[in-house]
Design an enzyme around this catalytic site. Structure first.
Site, PDB file in Angstrom:
ATOM      1  N   TYR A  16      -6.240   6.859   3.921  1.00  0.00           N
ATOM      2  CA  TYR A  16      -6.418   5.773   2.964  1.00  0.00           C
ATOM      3  C   TYR A  16      -5.685   4.500   3.416  1.00  0.00           C
ATOM      4  O   TYR A  16      -6.276   3.412   3.478  1.00  0.00           O
ATOM      5  CB  TYR A  16      -5.937   6.160   1.554  1.00  0.00           C
ATOM      6  CG  TYR A  16      -5.741   4.906   0.738  1.00  0.00           C
ATOM      7  CD1 TYR A  16      -6.856   4.225   0.229  1.00  0.00           C
ATOM      8  CD2 TYR A  16      -4.484   4.327   0.586  1.00  0.00           C
ATOM      9  CE1 TYR A  16      -6.708   3.029  -0.432  1.00  0.00           C
ATOM     10  CE2 TYR A  16      -4.332   3.130  -0.080  1.00  0.00           C
ATOM     11  CZ  TYR A  16      -5.446   2.488  -0.583  1.00  0.00           C
ATOM     12  OH  TYR A  16      -5.307   1.294  -1.213  1.00  0.00           O
TER      13      TYR A  16
ATOM     14  N   ASP B  92      -9.537   5.785  -2.224  1.00  0.00           N
ATOM     15  CA  ASP B  92      -8.382   6.253  -2.997  1.00  0.00           C
ATOM     16  C   ASP B  92      -8.913   6.954  -4.254  1.00  0.00           C
ATOM     17  O   ASP B  92     -10.111   7.202  -4.380  1.00  0.00           O
ATOM     18  CB  ASP B  92      -7.469   5.080  -3.357  1.00  0.00           C
ATOM     19  CG  ASP B  92      -8.107   4.188  -4.400  1.00  0.00           C
ATOM     20  OD1 ASP B  92      -9.344   4.173  -4.486  1.00  0.00           O
ATOM     21  OD2 ASP B  92      -7.379   3.510  -5.138  1.00  0.00           O
TER      22      ASP B  92
ATOM     23  N   GLU C  26       0.823  -1.213   0.000  1.00  0.00           N
ATOM     24  CA  GLU C  26       0.000   0.000   0.000  1.00  0.00           C
ATOM     25  C   GLU C  26       0.854   1.260   0.000  1.00  0.00           C
ATOM     26  O   GLU C  26       0.535   2.233  -0.678  1.00  0.00           O
ATOM     27  CB  GLU C  26      -0.947   0.000   1.206  1.00  0.00           C
ATOM     28  CG  GLU C  26      -2.066  -1.031   1.121  1.00  0.00           C
ATOM     29  CD  GLU C  26      -2.970  -0.823  -0.084  1.00  0.00           C
ATOM     30  OE1 GLU C  26      -2.962   0.272  -0.674  1.00  0.00           O
ATOM     31  OE2 GLU C  26      -3.692  -1.766  -0.444  1.00  0.00           O
TER      32      GLU C  26
END
Length: 347
Positions: free
Chosen positions: A131, A149, A48
DNA sequence: GAATCGTGGCC
DNA sequence: TGGCCAAGATT
């Protein structure tokens, strides 16, 4: 924007998850949809962070290199600063690499080497914003979290024709994503988040969306009012200024190149770099040593908010610098300096 | 809230 | 070619 009713939301959820069951991408940090096994939090977190503002094809080889070299968060936490920064070179947004190491060290030191398993706990770690904390909580720990996102914003803006331009429309888009996010008893939170992002990435693309293949086409207000690529609305961007500077490539008799460590904050912060004159207004440092400097061409590089033109100077000599083999420098320098090095040694 | 912070691919 | 875009965070 009309507030979606619950039957419509339920239909959208089922259609998306049916689609994901067939079309989910196979990615090295991802479990197959419906898998009973949860993904490793370390790999989820690492992927991520690498994927922040970065495409899957660009991030993937870096992910493989990192998990091979540092298989656990504890191994990463014990890594030298320069090794991590060097391994990140070329991926950009180098604050991510500094925060990555700081986060690994915090997990090792403050959490017994185990990632917090709640969104709030994750959000408190360096480099994890709204996020990423939500994504790791959902994907690695099965928590219900509103994962928003750029993909999700685009899908929400089109599904519900949100006309407020970004970034002002963000709260509205998030509220819609929250309303659409299922309960964990209905669908796996990690599958849900990745399904929505896969749809945004592969079908609901920024340009030329593939509405003919979209499982939500019948539910999409932008598809009805079209063209869907008119959403999300965005504010006009400011033009990029152009900046100039000099960069010095000093080579010694052993064929090594002289480098400097850049300050931890600011552009290319914490990375090794070549000596430069600077390029901000009022900044004008001289060469690292008096030598027979020769011009070796020009390198142009575009950063997020300005364009840079560097005049390349080359000489042989000695100075108080950090000396590295050329091959190692090319592998561990930010791209702008790698380009300079290639130009200097070709000329 | 606005600025800052990389890079490579695509059309 | 040049602008746009990508699984954003930090200050």
């Amino acid at each position: 924007m009309s507030p979606p009713d619950s039957d419509r939301l339920a239909a959208i959820r089922s259609a998306l998850m049916d689609w994901y069951g067939v079309h989910a991408r196979d990615l090295p940090w991802r479990m197959a949809p419906g898998s009973a096994e949860r993904a490793d939090p370390y790999r989820v977190w690492l992927s991520e962070v690498m994927l922040q503002q970065t495409t899957v094809p660009h991030a993937t080889p870096y992910f493989q290199a990192f998990v091979t070299r540092w298989p656990t968060v504890g191994a990463l936490a014990a890594a030298p600063d320069e090794a991590v920064m060097g391994a990140w070179a070329g991926l950009g947004y180098y604050a991510r690499a500094r925060n990555l190491l700081a986060c690994a060290q915090a997990v090792a030191r403050d959490h017994g080497g185990v990632f917090p398993d709640t969104e709030d706990g994750l959000r408190a770690l360096p480099g994890l914003g709204a996020y990423t904390a939500a994504a790791v909580a959902a994907i690695a720990f099965g928590r219900r979290a509103v994962v928003v996102d750029g993909n999700v914003e685009r899908v929400m803006a089109r599904l519900f024709t949100v006309d407020t331009p970004l970034p002002k429309g963000r709260p509205e888009l998030r509220a819609l994503a929250d309303a659409l996010t299922p309960e964990p008893e209905t669908f796996d939170p990690g599958d849900w988040a990745q399904a929505l992002m896969d749809l945004g990435s592969r079908i609901c693309r920024p340009r030329s969306p593939l509405c003919g293949q979209c499982p939500l086409a019948g539910d999409c207000q932008a598809r009805a009012s079209g063209p869907p690529e008119a959403w999300p609305k965005k504010l006009a961007k400011v033009p990029k200024p152009r900046r100039e500077g000099l960069v010095w490539v000093l080579v010694d008799k052993a064929g090594r190149v002289g480098l400097v460590k850049r300050p931890d904050k600011g552009l290319l912060g914490g990375m090794l770099g070549l000596p430069t004159s600077g390029w901000d207004a009022g900044e004008a440092s001289g060469p690292p040593v008096v030598a027979d400097w020769v011009e070796a061409g020009t390198v142009r590089h575009v950063f997020t908010h300005f364009e840079l033109e560097l005049e390349v100077m080359r000489a042989e000599g000695q100075a108080d610098l950090i000396w590295r083999e050329v091959a190692e420098a090319e592998a561990t320098l930010p791209t702008v300096f790698r380009k300079v090095l290639v130009r200097a040694l070709a000329a």
